[in-house]
Scaffold this motif. Sequence first.
Motif, PDB file in Angstrom:
ATOM      1  N   ALA A 177      -0.237  10.008  -4.957  1.00  0.00           N
ATOM      2  CA  ALA A 177      -0.333  10.583  -6.304  1.00  0.00           C
ATOM      3  C   ALA A 177       0.967  10.279  -7.035  1.00  0.00           C
ATOM      4  CB  ALA A 177      -0.560  12.092  -6.233  1.00  0.00           C
ATOM      5  N   TRP A 178       0.867   9.559  -8.150  1.00  0.00           N
ATOM      6  CA  TRP A 178       2.021   9.155  -8.955  1.00  0.00           C
ATOM      7  C   TRP A 178       1.961   9.930 -10.257  1.00  0.00           C
ATOM      8  CZ3 TRP A 178       5.440   4.866  -7.968  1.00  0.00           C
ATOM      9  CH2 TRP A 178       6.286   4.555  -9.033  1.00  0.00           C
ATOM     10  N   ALA A 215       5.793  -4.914  -0.884  1.00  0.00           N
ATOM     11  CA  ALA A 215       6.395  -4.047   0.132  1.00  0.00           C
ATOM     12  C   ALA A 215       6.484  -2.609  -0.367  1.00  0.00           C
ATOM     13  CB  ALA A 215       7.777  -4.560   0.526  1.00  0.00           C
ATOM     14  N   VAL A 216       6.783  -2.432  -1.657  1.00  0.00           N
ATOM     15  CA  VAL A 216       6.799  -1.085  -2.234  1.00  0.00           C
ATOM     16  C   VAL A 216       5.408  -0.470  -2.118  1.00  0.00           C
ATOM     17  CG1 VAL A 216       7.021   0.245  -4.376  1.00  0.00           C
ATOM     18  CG2 VAL A 216       8.739  -1.488  -3.808  1.00  0.00           C
ATOM     19  N   ALA A 217       4.387  -1.220  -2.527  1.00  0.00           N
ATOM     20  CA  ALA A 217       3.011  -0.716  -2.482  1.00  0.00           C
ATOM     21  C   ALA A 217       2.586  -0.378  -1.058  1.00  0.00           C
ATOM     22  CB  ALA A 217       2.057  -1.730  -3.101  1.00  0.00           C
ATOM     23  N   ALA A 218       3.052  -1.148  -0.085  1.00  0.00           N
ATOM     24  CA  ALA A 218       2.695  -0.902   1.313  1.00  0.00           C
ATOM     25  C   ALA A 218       3.279   0.410   1.835  1.00  0.00           C
ATOM     26  CB  ALA A 218       3.160  -2.067   2.181  1.00  0.00           C
ATOM     27  N   LEU A 219       4.267   0.946   1.148  1.00  0.00           N
ATOM     28  CA  LEU A 219       4.868   2.213   1.555  1.00  0.00           C
ATOM     29  C   LEU A 219       4.060   3.425   1.098  1.00  0.00           C
ATOM     30  CD1 LEU A 219       8.625   1.460   0.872  1.00  0.00           C
ATOM     31  CD2 LEU A 219       7.558   1.843   3.095  1.00  0.00           C
ATOM     32  N   PHE A 220       3.089   3.223   0.216  1.00  0.00           N
ATOM     33  CA  PHE A 220       2.299   4.331  -0.309  1.00  0.00           C
ATOM     34  C   PHE A 220       1.112   4.648   0.595  1.00  0.00           C
ATOM     35  CE2 PHE A 220       3.639   2.643  -4.713  1.00  0.00           C
ATOM     36  CZ  PHE A 220       4.780   3.421  -4.706  1.00  0.00           C
ATOM     37  N   THR A 221       0.791   5.946   0.680  1.00  0.00           N
ATOM     38  CA  THR A 221      -0.423   6.335   1.375  1.00  0.00           C
ATOM     39  C   THR A 221      -1.627   5.873   0.556  1.00  0.00           C
ATOM     40  OG1 THR A 221      -0.537   8.482   0.260  1.00  0.00           O
ATOM     41  CG2 THR A 221       0.641   8.409   2.389  1.00  0.00           C
ATOM     42  N   GLU A 222      -2.775   5.851   1.180  1.00  0.00           N
ATOM     43  CA  GLU A 222      -4.002   5.423   0.493  1.00  0.00           C
ATOM     44  C   GLU A 222      -4.278   6.261  -0.746  1.00  0.00           C
ATOM     45  OE1 GLU A 222      -8.740   5.419   1.482  1.00  0.00           O
ATOM     46  OE2 GLU A 222      -7.371   4.796   3.082  1.00  0.00           O
ATOM     47  N   ASN A 223      -4.002   7.563  -0.651  1.00  0.00           N
ATOM     48  CA  ASN A 223      -4.274   8.485  -1.764  1.00  0.00           C
ATOM     49  C   ASN A 223      -2.996   8.958  -2.444  1.00  0.00           C
ATOM     50  OD1 ASN A 223      -7.111   8.494  -1.561  1.00  0.00           O
ATOM     51  ND2 ASN A 223      -6.955   9.798   0.246  1.00  0.00           N
ATOM     52  N   GLY A 230      -4.195   7.186  -5.836  1.00  0.00           N
ATOM     53  CA  GLY A 230      -4.685   6.053  -5.065  1.00  0.00           C
ATOM     54  C   GLY A 230      -3.871   4.804  -5.341  1.00  0.00           C
ATOM     55  N   GLY A 231      -3.780   3.971  -4.326  1.00  0.00           N
ATOM     56  CA  GLY A 231      -3.004   2.746  -4.441  1.00  0.00           C
ATOM     57  C   GLY A 231      -3.472   1.852  -5.573  1.00  0.00           C
ATOM     58  N   GLY A 232      -4.772   1.762  -5.779  1.00  0.00           N
ATOM     59  CA  GLY A 232      -5.303   0.929  -6.852  1.00  0.00           C
ATOM     60  C   GLY A 232      -4.886   1.430  -8.218  1.00  0.00           C
ATOM     61  N   ALA A 233      -4.956   2.739  -8.420  1.00  0.00           N
ATOM     62  CA  ALA A 233      -4.579   3.330  -9.707  1.00  0.00           C
ATOM     63  C   ALA A 233      -3.084   3.173  -9.967  1.00  0.00           C
ATOM     64  CB  ALA A 233      -4.979   4.806  -9.756  1.00  0.00           C
ATOM     65  N   VAL A 234      -2.273   3.352  -8.928  1.00  0.00           N
ATOM     66  CA  VAL A 234      -0.827   3.189  -9.086  1.00  0.00           C
ATOM     67  C   VAL A 234      -0.506   1.718  -9.356  1.00  0.00           C
ATOM     68  CG1 VAL A 234       1.410   3.376  -7.922  1.00  0.00           C
ATOM     69  CG2 VAL A 234      -0.252   5.246  -7.747  1.00  0.00           C
ATOM     70  N   GLY A 235      -1.203   0.821  -8.671  1.00  0.00           N
ATOM     71  CA  GLY A 235      -1.024  -0.610  -8.914  1.00  0.00           C
ATOM     72  C   GLY A 235      -1.374  -0.985 -10.346  1.00  0.00           C
ATOM     73  N   GLN A 236      -2.447  -0.404 -10.878  1.00  0.00           N
ATOM     74  CA  GLN A 236      -2.829  -0.663 -12.273  1.00  0.00           C
ATOM     75  C   GLN A 236      -1.762  -0.140 -13.236  1.00  0.00           C
ATOM     76  OE1 GLN A 236      -6.771   1.101 -12.499  1.00  0.00           O
ATOM     77  NE2 GLN A 236      -7.677  -0.944 -12.563  1.00  0.00           N
ATOM     78  N   LEU A 237      -1.233   1.038 -12.964  1.00  0.00           N
ATOM     79  CA  LEU A 237      -0.182   1.616 -13.797  1.00  0.00           C
ATOM     80  C   LEU A 237       1.029   0.693 -13.836  1.00  0.00           C
ATOM     81  CD1 LEU A 237       1.515   3.926 -15.207  1.00  0.00           C
ATOM     82  CD2 LEU A 237       2.051   4.671 -12.883  1.00  0.00           C
ATOM     83  N   LEU A 238       1.538   0.354 -12.665  1.00  0.00           N
ATOM     84  CA  LEU A 238       2.743  -0.467 -12.600  1.00  0.00           C
ATOM     85  C   LEU A 238       2.484  -1.876 -13.130  1.00  0.00           C
ATOM     86  CD1 LEU A 238       4.076   0.758  -9.135  1.00  0.00           C
ATOM     87  CD2 LEU A 238       4.746   1.529 -11.423  1.00  0.00           C
ATOM     88  N   ARG A 245       0.624   6.035 -23.200  1.00  0.00           N
ATOM     89  CA  ARG A 245      -0.548   5.379 -22.595  1.00  0.00           C
ATOM     90  C   ARG A 245      -0.521   5.339 -21.066  1.00  0.00           C
ATOM     91  NH1 ARG A 245      -0.076  -0.814 -24.334  1.00  0.00           N
ATOM     92  NH2 ARG A 245       1.540  -0.208 -25.767  1.00  0.00           N
ATOM     93  N   PHE A 246       0.677   5.447 -20.466  1.00  0.00           N
ATOM     94  CA  PHE A 246       0.795   5.389 -19.006  1.00  0.00           C
ATOM     95  C   PHE A 246       0.958   6.763 -18.365  1.00  0.00           C
ATOM     96  CE2 PHE A 246       2.435   1.160 -20.372  1.00  0.00           C
ATOM     97  CZ  PHE A 246       1.432   0.405 -19.797  1.00  0.00           C
ATOM     98  N   SER A 247       1.081   7.809 -19.166  1.00  0.00           N
ATOM     99  CA  SER A 247       1.335   9.159 -18.655  1.00  0.00           C
ATOM    100  C   SER A 247       0.141   9.707 -17.886  1.00  0.00           C
ATOM    101  CB  SER A 247       1.662  10.106 -19.816  1.00  0.00           C
ATOM    102  OG  SER A 247       2.825   9.699 -20.471  1.00  0.00           O
ATOM    103  N   GLY A 248       0.447  10.636 -17.007  1.00  0.00           N
ATOM    104  CA  GLY A 248      -0.597  11.319 -16.262  1.00  0.00           C
ATOM    105  C   GLY A 248      -0.422  11.131 -14.771  1.00  0.00           C
ATOM    106  N   THR A 249      -1.341  11.697 -14.025  1.00  0.00           N
ATOM    107  CA  THR A 249      -1.324  11.562 -12.573  1.00  0.00           C
ATOM    108  C   THR A 249      -2.289  10.457 -12.185  1.00  0.00           C
ATOM    109  OG1 THR A 249      -0.755  13.894 -12.282  1.00  0.00           O
ATOM    110  CG2 THR A 249      -1.735  12.754 -10.389  1.00  0.00           C
ATOM    111  N   HIS A 250      -1.772   9.488 -11.467  1.00  0.00           N
ATOM    112  CA  HIS A 250      -2.544   8.331 -11.016  1.00  0.00           C
ATOM    113  C   HIS A 250      -2.688   8.464  -9.502  1.00  0.00           C
ATOM    114  CE1 HIS A 250      -1.801   6.490 -14.979  1.00  0.00           C
ATOM    115  NE2 HIS A 250      -0.657   7.135 -14.876  1.00  0.00           N
TER     116      HIS A 250
END
Length: 131
Positions: A32-33, A22-30, A47-55, A40-45
């Motif tokens: 920016a996190w 449900a959290v992921a569904a609240l994000f736009t397609e693009n 897209g939903g896929g990149a944010v999903g990989q981070l989390l 190792r996790f720092s930076g701008t991620h």
Amino acid sequence: METTITVAKRYLDALAAGDFDAVAALFTENVAWHQPGGNRFSGTHVGGGAVGQLLGGQMAVTGGTLEVKPTGAVMVNDALFTLPVHFTAKRDGAEITMDGVDVFRVEGDRIAEVWLFSADQTTEDAFWDAA
């Protein structure tokens, strides 16, 4: 402003329920996190896929112990909302417990951008990069 408040409430409800789909569904397609620090996790991620990989990476490293809990009221300013938080996690014999502030930018009825701020970034970096 009503949309921003509505999105913030939906985010809080999903976070409280531990419903990360449900959290992921609240994000736009693009979305920016912006993950702070120099670890190792720092930076701008982007897209939903990149944010999903981070989390997902953070959850994997902590064996699912990463928890983020609100510590105060949501504050709204137009398309932005902030949330004071406390986060905890364990990994490889190390533990972290820290306060922070998360800032969200809402676009339409979804979250388009997220910035995280930690009370002690040096300690957080050491936790994520501990061997």
